[in-house]
Design a protein around this motif. Sequence first.
Motif, PDB file in Angstrom:
ATOM      1  N   UNK A  54     -10.019   8.572   2.455  1.00 62.19           N
ATOM      2  CA  UNK A  54      -8.744   8.246   1.786  1.00 62.19           C
ATOM      3  C   UNK A  54      -8.617   6.777   1.392  1.00 62.19           C
ATOM      4  N   UNK A  55      -9.407   5.898   2.015  1.00 61.64           N
ATOM      5  CA  UNK A  55      -9.254   4.474   1.739  1.00 61.64           C
ATOM      6  C   UNK A  55      -9.638   4.124   0.301  1.00 61.64           C
ATOM      7  N   UNK A  56     -10.570   4.883  -0.310  1.00 60.67           N
ATOM      8  CA  UNK A  56     -11.051   4.495  -1.636  1.00 60.67           C
ATOM      9  C   UNK A  56     -10.009   4.741  -2.725  1.00 60.67           C
ATOM     10  N   UNK A  57      -9.388   5.925  -2.804  1.00 56.61           N
ATOM     11  CA  UNK A  57      -8.297   6.065  -3.782  1.00 56.61           C
ATOM     12  C   UNK A  57      -7.116   5.153  -3.454  1.00 56.61           C
ATOM     13  N   UNK A  58      -6.896   4.884  -2.177  1.00 62.41           N
ATOM     14  CA  UNK A  58      -5.807   3.975  -1.794  1.00 62.41           C
ATOM     15  C   UNK A  58      -6.079   2.568  -2.327  1.00 62.41           C
ATOM     16  N   UNK A  59      -7.314   2.102  -2.208  1.00 58.72           N
ATOM     17  CA  UNK A  59      -7.661   0.772  -2.722  1.00 58.72           C
ATOM     18  C   UNK A  59      -7.581   0.728  -4.241  1.00 58.72           C
ATOM     19  N   UNK A  60      -7.982   1.809  -4.902  1.00 57.60           N
ATOM     20  CA  UNK A  60      -7.867   1.834  -6.369  1.00 57.60           C
ATOM     21  C   UNK A  60      -6.400   1.734  -6.778  1.00 57.60           C
ATOM     22  N   UNK A  61      -5.534   2.432  -6.059  1.00 56.68           N
ATOM     23  CA  UNK A  61      -4.086   2.319  -6.320  1.00 56.68           C
ATOM     24  C   UNK A  61      -3.613   0.885  -6.084  1.00 56.68           C
ATOM     25  N   UNK A  62      -4.074   0.269  -5.012  1.00 57.43           N
ATOM     26  CA  UNK A  62      -3.662  -1.089  -4.661  1.00 57.43           C
ATOM     27  C   UNK A  62      -3.993  -2.071  -5.780  1.00 57.43           C
TER      28      UNK A  62
END
Length: 285
Positions: free
Chosen positions: A76-84
Amino acid sequence: MNERILQQCEELMKKGSTSFHKAFNVLPSPRREAVHVIYAFCRLIDDSVDEPENSPYSIHELKAHFTALEQAEGHFIWPALRWLFSSFPQLQHEPFHLQMEGQLRDLTVTEYETMEDLEGYCYLVAGTVGEMLLPVLRDDQSEAARTAGISLGIGMQLVNIIRDVGEDLRRGRRYVPLEVMNKHGYSQQELEAGIVNQQFTAVLQELRAEALVWFQRGLEQVETYPPESGLAIELAASFYAAILDAVEANGYDVFRQRSYVSDETKLQLFKRTLVRYTGNSAVVV
């Protein structure tokens, strides 16, 4: 953005640090969720070095995935970072790379000789977090605020080092600078034996004084932040500084007990800080 992904980041933050979660929970959206994502990624970086057996990635895998962030999948961290990064376009990738470099240093550098060496390490693993948070907590990119954010991160890392002396020793690491130990007549052998005496107390008191200087620098620009952001920063700083009081209350025995700040103390600090911002402390945490 999938709301569940951001919730998973928040859950990681709540599990890793109730102090930070409570402090930054006062932020409005999307600043609040952005802090959750930054914390979650930094937690993964830290765990990849300190608890590799429980980490979903090695530090090298994290570096590789972050470098190719647009293609990264599997957590989940990768889509979260893209959103960030899409939500806060002023946020740079460089502090994240430096954070990983700092954590990589833990794999090869296990002892520190001078305060200068230690503060360089503290910048990499914690001062960089101040740089990450700056574009999230305020809309302008003030250089003075950036410097202050770095300073606060360094101060917090020094608190971690004081609190975790025993835990770090068990991992084969000594962050307490040898020059400070020599200055106060405290030996490596005494450290490894977990001896708490007047000399060791003097060592930790010097590190405490250093941490508080960095805290003071770190709060110099707090009034220039949006009120909710300033409140969050002050809360985080006060919760962390209170760890130093807990260490003192434990007689500086950081070998056999972990110092923590009680929920009651956090609530008192919350109310004391809140009243300066709003004039009202009657808020449920």
